[in-house]
Design an enzyme around this catalytic site. Structure first.
Site, mmCIF file in Angstrom:
data_model
loop_
_atom_site.group_PDB
_atom_site.id
_atom_site.type_symbol
_atom_site.label_atom_id
_atom_site.label_comp_id
_atom_site.label_asym_id
_atom_site.label_seq_id
_atom_site.Cartn_x
_atom_site.Cartn_y
_atom_site.Cartn_z
ATOM 1 N N LEU A 1 -7.637 -46.206 14.770
ATOM 2 C CA LEU A 1 -7.995 -47.319 13.899
ATOM 3 C C LEU A 1 -9.486 -47.242 13.589
ATOM 4 O O LEU A 1 -10.292 -46.947 14.471
ATOM 5 C CB LEU A 1 -7.696 -48.661 14.579
ATOM 6 N N ASP A 2 -9.862 -47.526 12.336
ATOM 7 C CA ASP A 2 -11.277 -47.569 11.974
ATOM 8 C C ASP A 2 -11.988 -48.647 12.777
ATOM 9 O O ASP A 2 -11.371 -49.657 13.171
ATOM 10 C CB ASP A 2 -11.434 -47.864 10.485
ATOM 11 N N PRO A 3 -13.292 -48.487 13.023
ATOM 12 C CA PRO A 3 -14.031 -49.493 13.808
ATOM 13 C C PRO A 3 -13.900 -50.919 13.273
ATOM 14 O O PRO A 3 -13.786 -51.863 14.057
ATOM 15 C CB PRO A 3 -15.488 -48.994 13.716
ATOM 16 N N ARG B 1 -7.215 -47.612 3.217
ATOM 17 C CA ARG B 1 -8.451 -47.601 2.419
ATOM 18 C C ARG B 1 -8.232 -46.843 1.106
ATOM 19 O O ARG B 1 -8.759 -47.243 0.052
ATOM 20 C CB ARG B 1 -9.582 -46.948 3.208
#
Length: 314
Positions: A37-39, A174
């Site tokens: 998961l992205d930050p 995204r």
């Protein structure tokens, strides 16, 4: 300690940060995660503990997200963490226009991952290349979006769409936000993202790091049993002699009744104990010496070989 943790990842931490925190809390060396998961993203991050790290590859691949797309804005990272490239108000954009464009992003679609992503090109991560200023074109990938449902629409100069997305592994939300904005000639970026399901784990059943810490202090934490996380795989039951030979690496010949070749299957001892993960194949699909295969079952049966064996410690 062997099993899984359904972690609710907070914003601001990388997936690697979460693994490090879990490792310290549980005083456990072998900890791994499934599905980065992205930050800035929150939600379900499957964590494997102990020998269960070897089972991450066998978890189901489906994922689900709750995402907010902001229109009129384009960034370097395709989310709000990046540098703003353009910000053009789009007050005339309507929900009807967005709904007409959404079917283009469902089913099997081709997608260019964000420049700032963990995909490797020429042995380096894309985000490493992007940060160094090196222009590299990300490879086009085919991904699958199973379902996309509109949850909310907030009109304004920079309207926002909240949407629920169910998709296969490797899908970049995204990129969907970016491409949807381009499709509508407004630009778009991901404003927020929560993963609501991943690899069979649900957000409603997840634990935060604080909750995990509290359970550890109260000595009430119990990891999810490996077999429970692998319920999507077919089951093969072995007798005590067969189970012993299989755990020692010997291929076992099984009757075909109710079985079928499978990429992976759960292997149980006759007493119900979970032994590990095996593979069922047709006899003609493997090359082996006769001495390597248990020969008590019919010749037209299937062959069970070992992929991951989880024998009792000690």
């Amino acid at each position: 300690m062997d099993g899984f943790l359904n972690l609710n990842k907070p914003a601001g931490l990388t997936s690697h940060d979460c693994v490090a925190k879990v490792r310290r809390l549980l005083k456990l060396k072998r900890v791994g995660h499934g599905g980065t998961l992205d930050p800035a993203a929150t939600g379900v991050l499957p964590i494997a503990l102990g020998r269960a790290t070897r089972l991450l590859q066998f978890l189901p691949g489906g994922k689900a997200y709750r995402a907010t797309v902001r229109f009129g804005v384009k960034t370097t990272t395709d989310d709000l963490e990046g540098e703003i490239l353009t910000a053009v108000p789009s007050p005339t954009l309507t929900l009807d226009q967005v709904k007409q464009a959404l079917p283009q992003f469902q089913g099997k679609i081709q997608q260019i991952p964000p420049s700032y992503s963990a995909i490797q090109v020429q042995g380096k991560r894309l985000y490493e290349l992007a940060r160094s200023g090196e222009a590299v074109e990300a490879p086009i990938r085919t991904v699958e979006v199973f379902q996309m449902d509109v949850l909310d629409w907030r009109a304004g100069d920079f309207p926002e769409l909240e949407v629920a997305i169910a998709c296969g592994a490797g899908t970049y939300i995204r990129a969907i936000a970016r491409d949807l904005g381009d499709c509508l000639n407004s630009g778009g970026t991901l404003a927020s993202l929560t993963r609501t399901a991943s690899s069979g784990f649900l957000l409603t059943d997840s634990l935060t790091l604080d909750q995990l810490s509290e359970q550890i202090q109260q000595d009430t934490f119990c990891p999810i049993l490996p077999e429970l996380a692998l319920e999507h795989l077919p089951i093969v039951n072995l007798s005590a002699p067969e189970g012993k030979r299989w755990c020692q690496g010997q291929r076992i010949r099984l009757e075909r009744t109710g079985l079928f070749p499978a990429p992976a299957c759960r292997v149980r001892h006759e007493n119900g104990f979970f032994l590990g993960i095996g593979q069922l194949v047709e006899p003609e699909d493997i090359q082996s010496n006769a001495a390597e295969v248990e020969d008590s079952a019919p010749k037209n049966g299937l062959i069970l070989s070992a992929q991951v064996v989880l024998v009792p410690e000690g």
